[in-house]
Scaffold this motif. Sequence first.
Motif, short mmCIF file in Angstrom:
data_model
loop_
_atom_site.label_atom_id
_atom_site.label_comp_id
_atom_site.label_asym_id
_atom_site.label_seq_id
_atom_site.Cartn_x
_atom_site.Cartn_y
_atom_site.Cartn_z
N LEU A 178 0.85 -1.19 0.00
CA LEU A 178 0.00 0.00 0.00
C LEU A 178 0.88 1.24 0.00
N GLY A 179 1.04 1.85 -1.16
CA GLY A 179 1.83 3.07 -1.26
C GLY A 179 3.26 2.84 -1.69
N GLY A 180 3.94 3.95 -1.97
CA GLY A 180 5.29 3.89 -2.51
C GLY A 180 6.33 3.36 -1.55
N LEU A 181 6.27 3.77 -0.28
CA LEU A 181 7.25 3.27 0.70
C LEU A 181 7.17 1.75 0.82
N SER A 182 5.97 1.26 0.91
CA SER A 182 5.76 -0.18 1.03
C SER A 182 6.29 -0.92 -0.20
N LEU A 183 5.99 -0.39 -1.38
CA LEU A 183 6.44 -1.03 -2.61
C LEU A 183 7.96 -1.07 -2.68
N ARG A 184 8.62 0.04 -2.38
CA ARG A 184 10.08 0.10 -2.41
C ARG A 184 10.70 -0.88 -1.43
N GLN A 185 10.09 -1.00 -0.25
CA GLN A 185 10.64 -1.90 0.76
C GLN A 185 10.54 -3.35 0.31
N VAL A 186 9.37 -3.76 -0.18
CA VAL A 186 9.18 -5.14 -0.60
C VAL A 186 10.04 -5.46 -1.82
N PHE A 187 10.12 -4.55 -2.77
CA PHE A 187 10.98 -4.76 -3.93
C PHE A 187 12.43 -4.94 -3.51
N SER A 188 12.89 -4.14 -2.56
CA SER A 188 14.27 -4.23 -2.09
C SER A 188 14.53 -5.58 -1.43
N ILE A 189 13.59 -6.03 -0.62
CA ILE A 189 13.75 -7.31 0.09
C ILE A 189 13.76 -8.49 -0.87
N LEU A 190 12.89 -8.46 -1.87
CA LEU A 190 12.74 -9.59 -2.78
C LEU A 190 13.62 -9.46 -4.03
N GLY A 191 14.37 -8.37 -4.13
CA GLY A 191 15.29 -8.21 -5.25
C GLY A 191 14.61 -7.91 -6.57
N ILE A 192 13.49 -7.22 -6.51
CA ILE A 192 12.76 -6.86 -7.74
C ILE A 192 13.23 -5.48 -8.19
N GLU A 193 13.65 -5.39 -9.42
CA GLU A 193 14.14 -4.12 -9.97
C GLU A 193 13.11 -3.56 -10.94
N ASP A 194 12.48 -2.49 -10.54
CA ASP A 194 11.51 -1.81 -11.41
C ASP A 194 11.51 -0.34 -10.98
N LYS A 195 12.00 0.53 -11.81
CA LYS A 195 12.20 1.93 -11.46
C LYS A 195 10.98 2.80 -11.78
N ARG A 196 9.92 2.20 -12.29
CA ARG A 196 8.75 2.99 -12.64
C ARG A 196 8.07 3.57 -11.40
N LYS A 197 7.31 4.63 -11.62
CA LYS A 197 6.54 5.22 -10.54
C LYS A 197 5.41 4.26 -10.13
N LEU A 198 5.01 4.41 -8.87
CA LEU A 198 3.94 3.56 -8.35
C LEU A 198 2.69 3.69 -9.21
N SER A 199 2.33 4.89 -9.61
CA SER A 199 1.10 5.09 -10.39
C SER A 199 1.14 4.32 -11.70
N GLU A 200 2.30 4.29 -12.34
CA GLU A 200 2.41 3.56 -13.61
C GLU A 200 2.23 2.06 -13.39
N ILE A 201 2.82 1.54 -12.33
CA ILE A 201 2.71 0.11 -12.03
C ILE A 201 1.27 -0.27 -11.70
N VAL A 202 0.64 0.52 -10.82
CA VAL A 202 -0.71 0.18 -10.37
C VAL A 202 -1.73 0.33 -11.49
N LEU A 203 -1.66 1.43 -12.23
CA LEU A 203 -2.65 1.69 -13.27
C LEU A 203 -2.51 0.75 -14.46
N HIS A 204 -1.33 0.12 -14.59
CA HIS A 204 -1.16 -0.89 -15.63
C HIS A 204 -1.53 -2.29 -15.12
N ASN A 205 -2.03 -2.34 -13.88
CA ASN A 205 -2.45 -3.62 -13.29
C ASN A 205 -1.33 -4.65 -13.25
N ASP A 206 -0.12 -4.17 -13.07
CA ASP A 206 1.02 -5.08 -13.03
C ASP A 206 1.07 -5.82 -11.70
N LYS A 207 1.42 -7.08 -11.76
CA LYS A 207 1.72 -7.85 -10.56
C LYS A 207 3.06 -8.52 -10.78
#
Length: 240
Positions: A178-207
């Motif tokens: 929920l939100g940008g801080l949360s996304l950055r934290q989980v991505f960092s922990i799981l090693g997911i690299e995606d530099k896009r803004k939160l809005s772009e990820i969410v509105l594209h329905n990406d999982k």
Amino acid sequence: MDKKVQLQNLIQEMSQDSACESMFEINNDKNLINQFKYSTFIPNKWFDWPKYSESKIMIVGQDWGPYAILKRKFIDTFEIESKGKDFDYDKFLYQTFSSRTEKFIQKSIEYWFEIVHHTQMNFRDWDNYFFTIAVMFCRSGNLFRGSTNFDAKRSLAVSRYYLKKQIEIVQPQKIMTLGGLSLRQVFSILGIEDKRKLSEIVLHNDKFNCQEIEIFPNFHPASHVDKRIIRDKFQNIIPY
């Protein structure tokens, strides 16, 4: 060692962590407060991790906010309310003392649960959900928003180890951020690299899929986004 004991041990470890309070020595108005040091039990769904140790779905919020609010609204109130003869702990968590954000989350999950299962949720259904937070230590001061009393980057760093441990212990099948801080934290922990803004990820329905976990990014309920967009994302974390 079972999950419940591991999470209890993790809380004990957090209560002895002094890093969050000492890392801002140069700038004292941005200290974090280790609320675990001051309370043996925090009566809030975002902190009662052992109770939900077998959950399959993890919801990761942003940060708790000011310690002064946590203490007044939950710790002090719980100490009074829990002494009552008819005190109901589950009702306390899910009805009596939920913030506007928490109520939105609950109503969104209940909305989709009823559509999928054609029945209302009860307190036992919440056992499927593990609530936690990207920044687990409280802000000083009284402000929920802004950077005048909060260093997001350093605050995430201090909490990263503990969220990582929670994911390892609980082993959720799904995580909603929920939100940008949360996304950055989980991505960092799981090693997911995606530099896009939160809005772009969410509105594209990406999982995202990582380590057999499905990650569903979402806006924070307090963001200035159409609440129907945020609500509709919750259908992804309804257990079938």
